[in-house]
Design a protein around this motif. Structure first.
Motif, PDB file in Angstrom:
ATOM      1  N   MET A 142     -45.370  15.427   4.087  1.00 17.51           N
ATOM      2  CA  MET A 142     -46.177  16.189   3.141  1.00 17.51           C
ATOM      3  C   MET A 142     -47.485  15.442   2.914  1.00 17.51           C
ATOM      4  O   MET A 142     -47.525  14.208   2.967  1.00 17.51           O
ATOM      5  CB  MET A 142     -45.422  16.374   1.821  1.00 17.51           C
ATOM      6  N   ARG A 143     -48.526  16.199   2.666  1.00 18.88           N
ATOM      7  CA  ARG A 143     -49.850  15.614   2.493  1.00 18.88           C
ATOM      8  C   ARG A 143     -49.862  14.565   1.388  1.00 18.88           C
ATOM      9  O   ARG A 143     -49.326  14.774   0.317  1.00 18.88           O
ATOM     10  CB  ARG A 143     -50.855  16.715   2.180  1.00 18.88           C
ATOM     11  N   ARG A 144     -50.525  13.461   1.689  1.00 14.85           N
ATOM     12  CA  ARG A 144     -50.662  12.377   0.717  1.00 14.85           C
ATOM     13  C   ARG A 144     -51.973  12.463  -0.048  1.00 14.85           C
ATOM     14  O   ARG A 144     -52.138  11.793  -1.053  1.00 14.85           O
ATOM     15  CB  ARG A 144     -50.600  11.024   1.422  1.00 14.85           C
ATOM     16  N   ASP A 145     -52.894  13.307   0.454  1.00 21.20           N
ATOM     17  CA  ASP A 145     -54.194  13.422  -0.199  1.00 21.20           C
ATOM     18  C   ASP A 145     -54.143  14.346  -1.420  1.00 21.20           C
ATOM     19  O   ASP A 145     -55.126  14.493  -2.130  1.00 21.20           O
ATOM     20  CB  ASP A 145     -55.258  13.916   0.792  1.00 21.20           C
ATOM     21  N   ILE A 146     -52.988  14.953  -1.656  1.00 24.49           N
ATOM     22  CA  ILE A 146     -52.783  15.784  -2.839  1.00 24.49           C
ATOM     23  C   ILE A 146     -51.780  15.051  -3.728  1.00 24.49           C
ATOM     24  O   ILE A 146     -50.691  14.692  -3.283  1.00 24.49           O
ATOM     25  CB  ILE A 146     -52.248  17.180  -2.478  1.00 24.49           C
ATOM     26  N   ASP A 147     -52.158  14.844  -4.969  1.00 22.15           N
ATOM     27  CA  ASP A 147     -51.303  14.141  -5.912  1.00 22.15           C
ATOM     28  C   ASP A 147     -49.948  14.850  -6.032  1.00 22.15           C
ATOM     29  O   ASP A 147     -49.894  16.083  -6.073  1.00 22.15           O
ATOM     30  CB  ASP A 147     -51.997  14.089  -7.279  1.00 22.15           C
ATOM     31  N   SER A 148     -48.884  14.077  -6.097  1.00 27.54           N
ATOM     32  CA  SER A 148     -47.539  14.655  -6.175  1.00 27.54           C
ATOM     33  C   SER A 148     -47.365  15.540  -7.405  1.00 27.54           C
ATOM     34  O   SER A 148     -46.654  16.545  -7.360  1.00 27.54           O
ATOM     35  CB  SER A 148     -46.482  13.553  -6.156  1.00 27.54           C
ATOM     36  N   LYS A 149     -48.022  15.200  -8.500  1.00 27.29           N
ATOM     37  CA  LYS A 149     -47.924  16.041  -9.704  1.00 27.29           C
ATOM     38  C   LYS A 149     -48.637  17.385  -9.494  1.00 27.29           C
ATOM     39  O   LYS A 149     -48.202  18.408 -10.018  1.00 27.29           O
ATOM     40  CB  LYS A 149     -48.468  15.307 -10.917  1.00 27.29           C
ATOM     41  N   MET A 150     -49.705  17.385  -8.710  1.00 23.89           N
ATOM     42  CA  MET A 150     -50.373  18.637  -8.372  1.00 23.89           C
ATOM     43  C   MET A 150     -49.449  19.493  -7.506  1.00 23.89           C
ATOM     44  O   MET A 150     -49.350  20.712  -7.696  1.00 23.89           O
ATOM     45  CB  MET A 150     -51.694  18.384  -7.649  1.00 23.89           C
ATOM     46  N   ILE A 151     -48.750  18.868  -6.589  1.00 22.74           N
ATOM     47  CA  ILE A 151     -47.796  19.604  -5.756  1.00 22.74           C
ATOM     48  C   ILE A 151     -46.703  20.215  -6.629  1.00 22.74           C
ATOM     49  O   ILE A 151     -46.317  21.368  -6.447  1.00 22.74           O
ATOM     50  CB  ILE A 151     -47.205  18.690  -4.658  1.00 22.74           C
ATOM     51  N   MET A 152     -46.236  19.464  -7.612  1.00 24.29           N
ATOM     52  CA  MET A 152     -45.227  19.977  -8.537  1.00 24.29           C
ATOM     53  C   MET A 152     -45.781  21.182  -9.311  1.00 24.29           C
ATOM     54  O   MET A 152     -45.083  22.157  -9.538  1.00 24.29           O
ATOM     55  CB  MET A 152     -44.796  18.887  -9.519  1.00 24.29           C
ATOM     56  N   THR A 153     -47.046  21.122  -9.680  1.00 20.27           N
ATOM     57  CA  THR A 153     -47.688  22.228 -10.394  1.00 20.27           C
ATOM     58  C   THR A 153     -47.779  23.461  -9.497  1.00 20.27           C
ATOM     59  O   THR A 153     -47.600  24.590  -9.963  1.00 20.27           O
ATOM     60  CB  THR A 153     -49.079  21.799 -10.901  1.00 20.27           C
ATOM     61  N   ILE A 154     -48.027  23.251  -8.221  1.00 24.99           N
ATOM     62  CA  ILE A 154     -48.058  24.365  -7.267  1.00 24.99           C
ATOM     63  C   ILE A 154     -46.685  25.030  -7.207  1.00 24.99           C
ATOM     64  O   ILE A 154     -46.573  26.254  -7.233  1.00 24.99           O
ATOM     65  CB  ILE A 154     -48.521  23.885  -5.873  1.00 24.99           C
ATOM     66  N   PHE A 155     -45.619  24.228  -7.166  1.00 22.34           N
ATOM     67  CA  PHE A 155     -44.260  24.788  -7.166  1.00 22.34           C
ATOM     68  C   PHE A 155     -43.979  25.547  -8.459  1.00 22.34           C
ATOM     69  O   PHE A 155     -43.347  26.599  -8.454  1.00 22.34           O
ATOM     70  CB  PHE A 155     -43.210  23.703  -6.952  1.00 22.34           C
ATOM     71  N   ALA A 156     -44.453  25.015  -9.577  1.00 22.91           N
ATOM     72  CA  ALA A 156     -44.276  25.707 -10.863  1.00 22.91           C
ATOM     73  C   ALA A 156     -44.987  27.061 -10.824  1.00 22.91           C
ATOM     74  O   ALA A 156     -44.480  28.054 -11.358  1.00 22.91           O
ATOM     75  CB  ALA A 156     -44.806  24.849 -12.002  1.00 22.91           C
ATOM     76  N   ALA A 157     -46.151  27.109 -10.177  1.00 23.22           N
ATOM     77  CA  ALA A 157     -46.889  28.371 -10.062  1.00 23.22           C
ATOM     78  C   ALA A 157     -46.096  29.388  -9.241  1.00 23.22           C
ATOM     79  O   ALA A 157     -46.075  30.582  -9.576  1.00 23.22           O
ATOM     80  CB  ALA A 157     -48.260  28.128  -9.428  1.00 23.22           C
ATOM     81  N   ILE A 158     -45.412  28.919  -8.205  1.00 22.67           N
ATOM     82  CA  ILE A 158     -44.589  29.833  -7.398  1.00 22.67           C
ATOM     83  C   ILE A 158     -43.491  30.440  -8.273  1.00 22.67           C
ATOM     84  O   ILE A 158     -43.241  31.643  -8.229  1.00 22.67           O
ATOM     85  CB  ILE A 158     -43.974  29.105  -6.178  1.00 22.67           C
ATOM     86  N   ILE A 159     -42.846  29.605  -9.079  1.00 24.88           N
ATOM     87  CA  ILE A 159     -41.789  30.095  -9.965  1.00 24.88           C
ATOM     88  C   ILE A 159     -42.358  31.100 -10.966  1.00 24.88           C
ATOM     89  O   ILE A 159     -41.740  32.120 -11.257  1.00 24.88           O
ATOM     90  CB  ILE A 159     -41.115  28.920 -10.711  1.00 24.88           C
ATOM     91  N   ASN A 160     -43.541  30.833 -11.484  1.00 23.54           N
ATOM     92  CA  ASN A 160     -44.146  31.732 -12.468  1.00 23.54           C
ATOM     93  C   ASN A 160     -44.474  33.101 -11.883  1.00 23.54           C
ATOM     94  O   ASN A 160     -44.519  34.088 -12.611  1.00 23.54           O
ATOM     95  CB  ASN A 160     -45.391  31.101 -13.080  1.00 23.54           C
ATOM     96  N   VAL A 161     -44.693  33.173 -10.586  1.00 22.13           N
ATOM     97  CA  VAL A 161     -44.967  34.458  -9.943  1.00 22.13           C
ATOM     98  C   VAL A 161     -43.785  35.400 -10.148  1.00 22.13           C
ATOM     99  O   VAL A 161     -43.952  36.608 -10.289  1.00 22.13           O
ATOM    100  CB  VAL A 161     -45.282  34.250  -8.438  1.00 22.13           C
ATOM    101  N   ASP A 162     -42.581  34.843 -10.229  1.00 21.21           N
ATOM    102  CA  ASP A 162     -41.381  35.654 -10.401  1.00 21.21           C
ATOM    103  C   ASP A 162     -41.428  36.496 -11.674  1.00 21.21           C
ATOM    104  O   ASP A 162     -40.846  37.566 -11.730  1.00 21.21           O
ATOM    105  CB  ASP A 162     -40.143  34.740 -10.411  1.00 21.21           C
ATOM    106  N   THR A 163     -42.136  36.033 -12.675  1.00 16.37           N
ATOM    107  CA  THR A 163     -42.219  36.792 -13.930  1.00 16.37           C
ATOM    108  C   THR A 163     -43.202  37.966 -13.824  1.00 16.37           C
ATOM    109  O   THR A 163     -43.333  38.734 -14.765  1.00 16.37           O
ATOM    110  CB  THR A 163     -42.643  35.883 -15.103  1.00 16.37           C
ATOM    111  N   HIS A 164     -43.855  38.097 -12.680  1.00 14.77           N
ATOM    112  CA  HIS A 164     -44.828  39.182 -12.477  1.00 14.77           C
ATOM    113  C   HIS A 164     -44.424  40.115 -11.331  1.00 14.77           C
ATOM    114  O   HIS A 164     -45.264  40.823 -10.794  1.00 14.77           O
ATOM    115  CB  HIS A 164     -46.218  38.591 -12.188  1.00 14.77           C
ATOM    116  N   LYS A 165     -43.144  40.122 -10.996  1.00 14.59           N
ATOM    117  CA  LYS A 165     -42.723  40.920  -9.845  1.00 14.59           C
ATOM    118  C   LYS A 165     -42.948  42.416 -10.038  1.00 14.59           C
ATOM    119  O   LYS A 165     -43.217  43.123  -9.076  1.00 14.59           O
ATOM    120  CB  LYS A 165     -41.300  40.606  -9.440  1.00 14.59           C
ATOM    121  N   GLU A 166     -42.862  42.904 -11.273  1.00  7.51           N
ATOM    122  CA  GLU A 166     -43.109  44.333 -11.502  1.00  7.51           C
ATOM    123  C   GLU A 166     -44.562  44.677 -11.187  1.00  7.51           C
ATOM    124  O   GLU A 166     -44.846  45.738 -10.628  1.00  7.51           O
ATOM    125  CB  GLU A 166     -42.778  44.737 -12.949  1.00  7.51           C
TER     126      GLU A 166
END
Length: 192
Positions: A142-166
């Motif tokens: 996995m890319r090292r030039d992106i902070d691991s906490k930013m990567i975690m935030t990206i994953f959180a954004a994916i989960i949040n998409v689930d609340t907008h499926k309608e």
């Protein structure tokens, strides 16, 4: 944990599970716990605070269970796909965690919790997954030039998409989520 606080917590968890957040009140919780309403406020500033504490504990249990159920040695894309699928299944199966999908309720709870605890104490979505990200970065998966906490935030954004499926369209949503995960993971694993 103090015995009375434990009684309040356990009673709240049971009632929130049975009745949901909106249909449970402090009086119901204290009656079930066998304590006075004033005692409740010695431990929790609000029903929202109690609910969020229970929600966070249940969320941690779910994430640990998800991590134990997947093979971290699979490709990062496959691990994330499995993790997302297990997370969604677990949230829908748990009546406490299912409140996440009731946005009018959860937005109110989240706002009150943030006001009481600050923004920095609300990073709960994938804390237990952070070590996996760090390992992948060390291994060059996995890319090292992106902070691991930013990567975690990206994953959180994916989960949040689930609340907008309608809004996305139920008929397209599973495929959209899968493509988003694939595109994001390809971007994160294309190591420079």
């Amino acid at each position: 944990m103090d015995n009375k606080k434990t009684q309040i917590y356990d009673s709240g968890k049971e009632l929130f599970s049975l009745n949901g957040f909106k249909d449970t009140n402090v009086s119901d919780i204290t009656k079930k716990a066998g304590v006075a309403v004033g005692t409740f406020y010695n431990y929790y500033s609000s029903k929202e605070k109690l609910f969020m504490d229970i929600f966070l504990d249940e969320n941690v249990k779910l994430k640990k269970s998800c991590l134990q159920s997947i093979d971290i040695n699979n490709s990062p894309l496959e691990v994330v796909r499995q993790m997302l699928a297990l997370n969604v299944q677990g949230m829908k199966a748990n009546p406490i965690l299912r409140e996440w999908y009731n946005r009018s309720v959860f937005n109110r709870i989240e706002q009150i919790y943030r006001e009481e605890n600050g923004l920095e104490n609300f990073d709960f979505l994938y804390d237990s997954f952070h070590e996996v990200i760090l390992t992948w970065q060390e291994e060059g998966k996995m890319r090292r030039d992106i902070d691991s906490k930013m990567i975690m935030t990206i994953f959180a954004a994916i989960i949040n998409v689930d609340t907008h499926k309608e809004e996305i369209g139920i008929q397209y949503f599973p495929e959209v989520l899968d493509y988003m995960s694939e595109f994001i993971m390809k971007g994160l694993t294309d190591c420079p």
